[in-house]
Design a protein around this motif. Structure first.
Motif, PDB file in Angstrom:
ATOM      1  N   ARG A  94     109.271   3.020   9.930  1.00 59.90           N
ATOM      2  CA  ARG A  94     107.817   2.803   9.952  1.00 59.90           C
ATOM      3  C   ARG A  94     107.147   3.664  11.015  1.00 59.90           C
ATOM      4  NH1 ARG A  94     109.554  -2.446   8.874  1.00 59.90           N
ATOM      5  NH2 ARG A  94     109.563  -3.002  11.082  1.00 59.90           N
ATOM      6  N   ALA A  95     107.790   3.787  12.172  1.00 57.59           N
ATOM      7  CA  ALA A  95     107.220   4.609  13.242  1.00 57.59           C
ATOM      8  C   ALA A  95     107.137   6.070  12.810  1.00 57.59           C
ATOM      9  CB  ALA A  95     108.061   4.471  14.510  1.00 57.59           C
ATOM     10  N   LEU A  96     108.174   6.560  12.151  1.00 61.62           N
ATOM     11  CA  LEU A  96     108.171   7.945  11.686  1.00 61.62           C
ATOM     12  C   LEU A  96     107.102   8.145  10.617  1.00 61.62           C
ATOM     13  CD1 LEU A  96     109.392  10.760  11.603  1.00 61.62           C
ATOM     14  CD2 LEU A  96     111.128   9.908  10.010  1.00 61.62           C
ATOM     15  N   THR A  97     106.977   7.193   9.702  1.00 57.13           N
ATOM     16  CA  THR A  97     105.959   7.290   8.651  1.00 57.13           C
ATOM     17  C   THR A  97     104.566   7.317   9.260  1.00 57.13           C
ATOM     18  OG1 THR A  97     107.399   6.045   7.152  1.00 57.13           O
ATOM     19  CG2 THR A  97     105.087   6.210   6.554  1.00 57.13           C
ATOM     20  N   ASN A  98     104.310   6.456  10.228  1.00 52.92           N
ATOM     21  CA  ASN A  98     103.004   6.426  10.890  1.00 52.92           C
ATOM     22  C   ASN A  98     102.698   7.749  11.580  1.00 52.92           C
ATOM     23  OD1 ASN A  98     102.708   3.779  10.073  1.00 52.92           O
ATOM     24  ND2 ASN A  98     103.398   2.907  12.015  1.00 52.92           N
ATOM     25  N   GLN A 125     101.525   5.290   2.805  1.00 55.61           N
ATOM     26  CA  GLN A 125     102.321   4.691   1.736  1.00 55.61           C
ATOM     27  C   GLN A 125     103.009   5.768   0.896  1.00 55.61           C
ATOM     28  OE1 GLN A 125      99.685   2.101  -0.425  1.00 55.61           O
ATOM     29  NE2 GLN A 125      99.882   0.440   1.053  1.00 55.61           N
ATOM     30  N   THR A 126     102.323   6.884   0.677  1.00 56.38           N
ATOM     31  CA  THR A 126     102.908   7.975  -0.110  1.00 56.38           C
ATOM     32  C   THR A 126     104.110   8.575   0.611  1.00 56.38           C
ATOM     33  OG1 THR A 126     100.779   8.488  -1.111  1.00 56.38           O
ATOM     34  CG2 THR A 126     102.447  10.213  -1.164  1.00 56.38           C
ATOM     35  N   ILE A 127     103.973   8.804   1.904  1.00 53.93           N
ATOM     36  CA  ILE A 127     105.104   9.331   2.679  1.00 53.93           C
ATOM     37  C   ILE A 127     106.238   8.323   2.720  1.00 53.93           C
ATOM     38  CG2 ILE A 127     105.823  10.104   4.971  1.00 53.93           C
ATOM     39  CD1 ILE A 127     103.009  11.210   5.363  1.00 53.93           C
ATOM     40  N   PHE A 132     111.998   6.534   0.403  1.00 52.92           N
ATOM     41  CA  PHE A 132     112.842   5.611  -0.344  1.00 52.92           C
ATOM     42  C   PHE A 132     113.295   6.143  -1.696  1.00 52.92           C
ATOM     43  CE2 PHE A 132     110.722   2.684   2.583  1.00 52.92           C
ATOM     44  CZ  PHE A 132     111.784   1.886   2.978  1.00 52.92           C
ATOM     45  N   ASP A 133     112.572   7.106  -2.268  1.00 46.56           N
ATOM     46  CA  ASP A 133     112.878   7.555  -3.628  1.00 46.56           C
ATOM     47  C   ASP A 133     113.002   9.078  -3.656  1.00 46.56           C
ATOM     48  OD1 ASP A 133     112.780   6.693  -6.678  1.00 46.56           O
ATOM     49  OD2 ASP A 133     111.611   8.529  -6.474  1.00 46.56           O
ATOM     50  N   PRO A 134     114.121   9.627  -4.164  1.00 38.12           N
ATOM     51  CA  PRO A 134     114.321  11.076  -4.180  1.00 38.12           C
ATOM     52  C   PRO A 134     113.266  11.827  -4.999  1.00 38.12           C
ATOM     53  CG  PRO A 134     116.386   9.923  -4.563  1.00 38.12           C
ATOM     54  CD  PRO A 134     115.317   8.896  -4.635  1.00 38.12           C
ATOM     55  N   THR A 135     112.837  11.241  -6.130  1.00 40.75           N
ATOM     56  CA  THR A 135     111.807  11.896  -6.941  1.00 40.75           C
ATOM     57  C   THR A 135     110.487  11.948  -6.188  1.00 40.75           C
ATOM     58  OG1 THR A 135     112.873  11.093  -8.964  1.00 40.75           O
ATOM     59  CG2 THR A 135     110.605  11.847  -9.158  1.00 40.75           C
ATOM     60  N   ALA A 136     110.152  10.864  -5.507  1.00 41.69           N
ATOM     61  CA  ALA A 136     108.931  10.853  -4.691  1.00 41.69           C
ATOM     62  C   ALA A 136     109.032  11.883  -3.573  1.00 41.69           C
ATOM     63  CB  ALA A 136     108.698   9.459  -4.119  1.00 41.69           C
ATOM     64  N   GLU A 148      98.216   9.404  -4.968  1.00 42.59           N
ATOM     65  CA  GLU A 148      99.054   8.745  -3.974  1.00 42.59           C
ATOM     66  C   GLU A 148     100.109   7.896  -4.673  1.00 42.59           C
ATOM     67  OE1 GLU A 148      95.059   6.495  -4.169  1.00 42.59           O
ATOM     68  OE2 GLU A 148      95.804   8.561  -4.196  1.00 42.59           O
ATOM     69  N   LEU A 149     101.168   7.559  -3.943  1.00 43.62           N
ATOM     70  CA  LEU A 149     102.304   6.848  -4.512  1.00 43.62           C
ATOM     71  C   LEU A 149     102.453   5.481  -3.858  1.00 43.62           C
ATOM     72  CD1 LEU A 149     104.889   9.786  -4.467  1.00 43.62           C
ATOM     73  CD2 LEU A 149     103.334   9.141  -6.323  1.00 43.62           C
ATOM     74  N   GLU A 150     102.957   4.551  -4.642  1.00 38.39           N
ATOM     75  CA  GLU A 150     103.249   3.223  -4.113  1.00 38.39           C
ATOM     76  C   GLU A 150     104.601   3.255  -3.403  1.00 38.39           C
ATOM     77  OE1 GLU A 150     101.344   0.575  -4.098  1.00 38.39           O
ATOM     78  OE2 GLU A 150      99.740   1.616  -5.173  1.00 38.39           O
ATOM     79  N   PRO A 151     104.713   2.656  -2.224  1.00 41.61           N
ATOM     80  CA  PRO A 151     105.962   2.764  -1.458  1.00 41.61           C
ATOM     81  C   PRO A 151     107.157   2.081  -2.112  1.00 41.61           C
ATOM     82  CG  PRO A 151     104.445   1.219  -0.430  1.00 41.61           C
ATOM     83  CD  PRO A 151     103.670   1.909  -1.513  1.00 41.61           C
TER      84      PRO A 151
END
Length: 284
Positions: A94-98, A125-127, A132-136, A148-151
């Protein structure tokens, strides 16, 4: 995937969002290939959050690539972690995503784009979805994201719809040297072996402690029973001696009783004889 279309899509999806339609139509009009021109016109305008992510992926590809590589390593390591380590992993992720979302928003604002709180959250949320998902991850790294993508989503079946210009290729992350990859794998295996050995050691120590307590209890019980056995053996020996003495006394008493009985019979015979003699004298 058409590389020329993908290159044009990257240019459009990282350009000014307010000028997207104009730029897209200009590219289509300047293309001699009618099929390619039609595909360019079919490119959808990205959402603001998708545009922010595209700009960051294009201009900070190295930073994003390192983050995606780290996310991949974290996914691999997740199966080996306990609950406490998994909780720490979640906080680190979460810290890295933020941090990445904040950098992306700052980069977009430097281009004159106003970033709202809701847009910043959508970027984050997109990042997170890319973690979590290789395609994303491939879609985010392509810099051609449309929305944008759902996490918590999965995107393998809709890869064409979340990017413009064709399905995204796997993200080009900075590869670690082979010896470093091997060393990291060996270190992870060694750490797993240490954890298993520690669990085995703790279990054996607990079992040994339980056995030791059982041995001490058994030893105390043996001492108590041995002492009781000695007491009972001494008591039995005394009872046997007393019984032998009593049998001797009984035999002696029985002999004396037979002798006295004979004396009684003899005395009775003497008494009768005396009485008879007395009776005869009285008759005379």
């Amino acid at each position: 995937m058409d590389s020329e279309l993908a290159d044009i899509a990257v240019t459009l999806y990282t350009g000014s969002p307010t000028e997207f339609i104009t730029a897209r139509n200009a590219h289509a009009a300047g293309t001699e290939d009618p099929a390619l021109a039609a595909r360019i016109r079919a490119l959808k305008k990205p959402s603001v959050a998708a545009w922010v992510v595209n700009v960051f992926a294009h201009e900070r590809s190295s930073q994003l690539g390192e983050a995606l590589l780290l996310a991949e390593e974290l996914r691999e390591a997740q199966a080996d972690l306990d609950a406490r380590a998994l909780a720490q992993l979640g906080r680190d992720r979460r810290a890295l995503t933020n941090r990445l979302a904040a950098d992306a928003a700052e980069l977009a604002e430097a281009r004159g784009q106003r970033i709202t709180a809701s847009t910043r959250e959508a970027v984050q949320q997109t990042i997170s979805a890319a973690f979590f998902d290789p395609t994303a991850a491939a879609a985010v790294a392509s810099a051609r994201l449309v929305r944008e993508l759902e996490p918590a989503g999965t995107f393998a079946d809709i890869a064409d719809s979340i990017v413009g210009g064709g399905a995204p290729a796997a993200p080009a992350v900075a590869a670690k040297p082979l010896d470093e990859v091997k060393a990291r794998r060996e270190r992870r295996d060694a750490e797993r072996a240490v954890r298993e050995a520690e669990r085995t050691h703790d279990r054996v120590v607990r079992e040994a402690a339980t056995t030791d307590r059982a041995l001490r209890d058994a030893s105390v019980r043996v001492d108590e029973l041995t002492h009781r056995e000695q007491e009972l053996e001494a008591e039995l020996a005394k009872v046997r001696r007393d019984a032998k003495r009593a049998r001797g006394q009984a035999e002696k008493a029985e002999t004396e009783q037979e002798a006295l009985a004979q004396r009684v019979r003899d005395a009775e015979d003497d008494l009768r004889a005396a009485q008879s003699a007395l009776a005869r004298l009285a008759g005379d």
